[in-house]
Enzyme design. Sequence first.
Site, PDB file in Angstrom:
ATOM      1  N   ASP A  16       0.834  -1.206   0.000  1.00 16.98           N
ATOM      2  CA  ASP A  16       0.000   0.000   0.000  1.00 16.98           C
ATOM      3  C   ASP A  16       0.867   1.254   0.000  1.00 16.98           C
ATOM      4  O   ASP A  16       2.041   1.214   0.368  1.00 16.98           O
ATOM      5  CB  ASP A  16      -0.880  -0.030   1.260  1.00 16.98           C
ATOM      6  N   HIS A  33       3.715   2.871  -8.417  1.00 19.25           N
ATOM      7  CA  HIS A  33       3.548   1.411  -8.502  1.00 19.25           C
ATOM      8  C   HIS A  33       4.850   0.748  -8.943  1.00 19.25           C
ATOM      9  O   HIS A  33       5.187  -0.341  -8.480  1.00 19.25           O
ATOM     10  CB  HIS A  33       2.418   1.054  -9.467  1.00 19.25           C
ATOM     11  N   LEU A 127      11.702 -20.798  -1.868  1.00 18.09           N
ATOM     12  CA  LEU A 127      10.631 -19.880  -1.452  1.00 18.09           C
ATOM     13  C   LEU A 127       9.403 -20.035  -2.354  1.00 18.09           C
ATOM     14  O   LEU A 127       9.531 -20.095  -3.579  1.00 18.09           O
ATOM     15  CB  LEU A 127      11.138 -18.430  -1.576  1.00 18.09           C
TER      16      LEU A 127
HETATM   17  C1  FPP Z   1      -1.665  -0.071  -3.523  1.00 17.13           C
HETATM   18  O1  FPP Z   1      -1.168   1.256  -3.395  1.00 17.13           O
HETATM   19  C2  FPP Z   1      -0.978  -0.785  -4.599  1.00 17.13           C
HETATM   20  C3  FPP Z   1      -1.579  -1.369  -5.679  1.00 17.13           C
HETATM   21  C4  FPP Z   1      -3.024  -1.372  -5.883  1.00 17.13           C
HETATM   22  C5  FPP Z   1      -0.811  -2.012  -6.767  1.00 17.13           C
HETATM   23  C6  FPP Z   1       0.427  -2.733  -6.361  1.00 17.13           C
HETATM   24  C7  FPP Z   1       0.985  -3.425  -7.531  1.00 17.13           C
HETATM   25  C8  FPP Z   1       2.286  -3.443  -7.852  1.00 17.13           C
HETATM   26  C9  FPP Z   1       3.339  -2.798  -7.029  1.00 17.13           C
HETATM   27  C10 FPP Z   1       2.729  -4.155  -9.075  1.00 17.13           C
HETATM   28  C11 FPP Z   1       2.684  -5.618  -8.797  1.00 17.13           C
HETATM   29  C12 FPP Z   1       3.509  -6.341  -9.676  1.00 17.13           C
HETATM   30  C13 FPP Z   1       3.777  -7.661  -9.570  1.00 17.13           C
HETATM   31  C14 FPP Z   1       4.861  -8.194 -10.373  1.00 17.13           C
HETATM   32  C15 FPP Z   1       3.075  -8.574  -8.655  1.00 17.13           C
HETATM   33  P1  FPP Z   1      -2.185   2.470  -3.575  1.00 17.13           P
HETATM   34  O2  FPP Z   1      -2.196   2.860  -5.010  1.00 17.13           O
HETATM   35  O3  FPP Z   1      -3.508   2.081  -3.008  1.00 17.13           O
HETATM   36  O4  FPP Z   1      -1.527   3.582  -2.699  1.00 17.13           O
HETATM   37  P2  FPP Z   1      -2.315   4.814  -2.047  1.00 17.13           P
HETATM   38  O5  FPP Z   1      -3.233   4.229  -1.022  1.00 17.13           O
HETATM   39  O6  FPP Z   1      -1.225   5.626  -1.456  1.00 17.13           O
HETATM   40  O7  FPP Z   1      -3.041   5.513  -3.163  1.00 17.13           O
END
Ligand code: FPP
Length: 206
Positions: A16, A33, A127
Amino acid sequence: MLNKERMPEHVAVIMDGNGRWAKEKGVPRLVGHNAGMQAMKKIVDHSDKLGIKHLTVYAFSTENWKRSMEEVSGIFKLLVKWVASDLKGLIDNNVRVKVLGDYTVLPEDAVKSLEKTLEATKDNTGLQFNIALNYGGRDEITRAVKSLAKKVKDGALEPEDITEDAIDAELFTGVYNADAPDPELIIRTSGELRLSNFLLWQSAYS
Ligand code: FPP
């Protein structure tokens, strides 16, 4: 010194704060991201070295579809990019990848990348890296209940046989699927303290 004998068996991470991180830096959300993904790669690497058996990350929830099309497709592009850059390393490091959630509804190139990864790592014994994609805890429990109801309807199961173990087995983490133990530790980056529909059944004692 860290004692490898005392490591948790299963660590789960709610990734997050990518959006807030990007906002603070004045860059687009997708840059956030991407930075989240770089952090995830380090966590995979360290978990493997520390001898943790299971690492689960919440990469995309059933609720995340509500985000803009640009953001959603950008996240899946990151996934495709990750497989292209990291699959060889995962194989070399004996990492087995599993997906929690129905990933078949993702964009076609993401599905293909995931299937390639699942196939190429399936016999690895190090893992186990579980990626929760299109995952929701309530959706997971609903699917498990449906599957059990169908077995009862078909005469393969008696209602009395619906035990906690029987429900557990049907989950994405259950023995019929990723076969992961319940996580001892759930980390939510960004400082929030909510579960947000992540591993609801499995987090009973986390
Ligand atoms: C939440 O932060 C994050 C996500 C919804 C996306 C996370 C995905 C990745 C990092 C890419 C994943 C890739 C692989 C290879 C598995 P947010 O956007 O909700 O943060 P905020 O609450 O600060 O807006």
